[in-house]
Scaffold this motif. Structure first.
Motif, PDB file in Angstrom:
ATOM      1  N   VAL A  20       0.834  -1.204   0.000  1.00  0.00           N
ATOM      2  CA  VAL A  20       0.000   0.000   0.000  1.00  0.00           C
ATOM      3  C   VAL A  20       0.869   1.255   0.000  1.00  0.00           C
ATOM      4  O   VAL A  20       0.553   2.242  -0.674  1.00  0.00           O
ATOM      5  CB  VAL A  20      -0.966  -0.006   1.204  1.00  0.00           C
ATOM      6  CG1 VAL A  20      -1.714   1.329   1.307  1.00  0.00           C
ATOM      7  CG2 VAL A  20      -1.964  -1.156   1.078  1.00  0.00           C
ATOM      8  N   ARG A  21       1.990   1.217   0.735  1.00  0.00           N
ATOM      9  CA  ARG A  21       2.897   2.375   0.725  1.00  0.00           C
ATOM     10  C   ARG A  21       3.416   2.630  -0.688  1.00  0.00           C
ATOM     11  O   ARG A  21       3.512   3.782  -1.127  1.00  0.00           O
ATOM     12  CB  ARG A  21       4.063   2.149   1.692  1.00  0.00           C
ATOM     13  CG  ARG A  21       3.709   2.381   3.150  1.00  0.00           C
ATOM     14  CD  ARG A  21       4.959   2.525   4.010  1.00  0.00           C
ATOM     15  NE  ARG A  21       5.791   1.327   3.975  1.00  0.00           N
ATOM     16  CZ  ARG A  21       5.634   0.288   4.803  1.00  0.00           C
ATOM     17  NH1 ARG A  21       4.675   0.310   5.715  1.00  0.00           N
ATOM     18  NH2 ARG A  21       6.434  -0.757   4.722  1.00  0.00           N
ATOM     19  N   GLU A  22       3.753   1.553  -1.413  1.00  0.00           N
ATOM     20  CA  GLU A  22       4.227   1.720  -2.797  1.00  0.00           C
ATOM     21  C   GLU A  22       3.118   2.290  -3.683  1.00  0.00           C
ATOM     22  O   GLU A  22       3.378   3.117  -4.560  1.00  0.00           O
ATOM     23  CB  GLU A  22       4.723   0.388  -3.345  1.00  0.00           C
ATOM     24  CG  GLU A  22       6.076  -0.035  -2.805  1.00  0.00           C
ATOM     25  CD  GLU A  22       6.656  -1.195  -3.599  1.00  0.00           C
ATOM     26  OE1 GLU A  22       6.694  -1.109  -4.846  1.00  0.00           O
ATOM     27  OE2 GLU A  22       7.060  -2.195  -2.973  1.00  0.00           O
ATOM     28  N   MET A  23       1.904   1.819  -3.468  1.00  0.00           N
ATOM     29  CA  MET A  23       0.782   2.359  -4.238  1.00  0.00           C
ATOM     30  C   MET A  23       0.635   3.855  -3.978  1.00  0.00           C
ATOM     31  O   MET A  23       0.415   4.647  -4.901  1.00  0.00           O
ATOM     32  CB  MET A  23      -0.518   1.630  -3.886  1.00  0.00           C
ATOM     33  CG  MET A  23      -0.572   0.188  -4.331  1.00  0.00           C
ATOM     34  SD  MET A  23      -2.123  -0.610  -3.805  1.00  0.00           S
ATOM     35  CE  MET A  23      -1.670  -2.351  -3.972  1.00  0.00           C
ATOM     36  N   ARG A  24       0.775   4.243  -2.728  1.00  0.00           N
ATOM     37  CA  ARG A  24       0.633   5.671  -2.400  1.00  0.00           C
ATOM     38  C   ARG A  24       1.814   6.473  -2.950  1.00  0.00           C
ATOM     39  O   ARG A  24       1.648   7.636  -3.326  1.00  0.00           O
ATOM     40  CB  ARG A  24       0.486   5.848  -0.894  1.00  0.00           C
ATOM     41  CG  ARG A  24      -0.806   5.231  -0.358  1.00  0.00           C
ATOM     42  CD  ARG A  24      -1.267   5.851   0.934  1.00  0.00           C
ATOM     43  NE  ARG A  24      -2.489   5.207   1.409  1.00  0.00           N
ATOM     44  CZ  ARG A  24      -3.710   5.496   0.956  1.00  0.00           C
ATOM     45  NH1 ARG A  24      -3.865   6.430   0.034  1.00  0.00           N
ATOM     46  NH2 ARG A  24      -4.764   4.866   1.432  1.00  0.00           N
ATOM     47  N   ASP A  25       2.998   5.862  -3.015  1.00  0.00           N
ATOM     48  CA  ASP A  25       4.123   6.543  -3.654  1.00  0.00           C
ATOM     49  C   ASP A  25       3.807   6.833  -5.122  1.00  0.00           C
ATOM     50  O   ASP A  25       4.131   7.918  -5.647  1.00  0.00           O
ATOM     51  CB  ASP A  25       5.385   5.681  -3.563  1.00  0.00           C
ATOM     52  CG  ASP A  25       5.982   5.653  -2.166  1.00  0.00           C
ATOM     53  OD1 ASP A  25       5.612   6.522  -1.345  1.00  0.00           O
ATOM     54  OD2 ASP A  25       6.807   4.749  -1.886  1.00  0.00           O
TER      55      ASP A  25
END
Length: 240
Positions: A132-137
Motif C-alpha cells: 500500500v505504501r508503494e501504491m501511495r508513492d
C-alpha cells in the motif's frame, strides 16, 4: 435519426501512418460532429467514406472504440454510433495516440480492462502495508504530474500504479498476462499535444481522486467499494 455519412471527413491525402489509423480518424471526426448516441451509419455505408478495405475498416472501428469515440452495435437498427465522450476523449485522445498494429493494441486495452476486477480483488485480500505504501508513492507521482500540468507524466504514473496493483496478485498467470497486455499498450503509445486543454485539468483531478479512493478501498479491504471504483474506472476511460 439520419446517418452522418455525408459529413466531410479529413482529406484522404492528409493522413499519416497506416490506413487503419487514417480510417479511425475519419470515424472520430464524424463522431466529434455528432451528439452522443447518434448513429453515424452502418459499416457498409461508412467504409466507402473511409476508402479502405473491409479488414482495415474493422481494425479502424476497433481503434476508434478503444479511444472512446464510437460504439459498434449489431442487429436491426445497428451500426456505428457516436460514444459518450464526456470523459474518455478528454484524456485518451488529448494525450495519447495508439500506433503499431492497431487491432492488437485495441484488443490489449479491452483485455486489460476485463482483468482489472480480478487484480483488484486480489489486491484487496493480499496487499501488505508495504504494498500500500508503494501504491501511495505512485499516487504521489500522479499528484505531482497533475500539479505540474503534465498529462503524459500523469498517465505514466497511473500505469505504474496499475502495475503495482497487478504485482500483488498471487496468481502468476493473471499477473503475467496483465503485465504483458500493459506492455503492449505502453509500447504502442506515444505522447501527443493536447487539443482539449480546457477540460483536461478537471478530468485529471477526477481520475486522480478515483485512483486515490481505489487505493483507500484496497488498504481498508473493502471489496465492494474497490470493485465499484474499478468499474467506474473502466467505463470512464480505458487509457488510464
Amino acid at each position: 435519426m439520419a446517418d452522418l455519412v455525408g459529413a466531410a471527413p479529413a482529406a484522404p491525402g492528409s493522413h499519416v501512418g497506416s490506413r487503419a489509423e487514417y480510417a479511425a480518424r475519419v470515424l472520430e471526426q464524424l463522431a466529434e460532429r455528432a451528439r452522443p448516441g447518434e448513429r453515424l451509419g452502418t459499416k457498409v455505408s461508412l467504409r466507402p467514406v473511409c476508402g479502405v478495405s473491409v479488414g482495415t475498416f474493422n481494425e479502424a472501428v476497433k481503434l476508434a472504440q478503444s479511444r472512446g469515440w464510437v460504439v459498434s452495435r449489431s442487429g436491426p437498427g445497428g451500426g456505428i454510433f457516436a460514444a459518450d465522450r464526456s470523459a474518455m476523449v478528454r484524456l485518451g485522445n488529448s494525450v495519447l495516440a495508439l500506433d503499431g498494429e492497431v487491432s492488437s493494441v485495441a484488443d490489449a486495452v479491452r483485455m486489460r480492462d476485463a482483468l482489472d476486477p480480478l487484480l483488484v480483488e486480489d489486491a484487496v485480500w493480499h496487499s501488505s502495508a508495504a504494498d500500500v505504501r508503494e501504491m501511495r508513492d505512485r499516487l504521489g507521482v500522479m499528484a505531482a504530474a497533475r500539479d505540474a500540468g503534465d498529462p503524459v507524466a500523469f498517465v505514466l504514473g497511473n500505469w505504474a500504479l496499475h502495475r503495482k496493483i497487478a504485482e500483488v496478485s498471487p496468481s502468476v498467470i493473471l499477473r503475467t498476462v496483465y503485465l504483458s497486455l500493459l506492455d503492449i499498450v505502453e509500447a504502442h503509445t506515444r505522447g501527443v499535444s493536447g487539443t482539449e486543454t480546457s477540460p483536461l485539468p478537471r478530468y485529471i483531478d477526477e481520475r486522480y481522486l478515483l485512483h486515490e479512493r481505489l487505493v483507500d478501498a484496497i488498504e481498508a479491504r473493502e471489496q465492494d467499494a474497490a470493485q465499484r471504483l474499478i468499474r467506474e474506472h473502466n467505463t470512464t476511460a480505458n487509457a488510464s
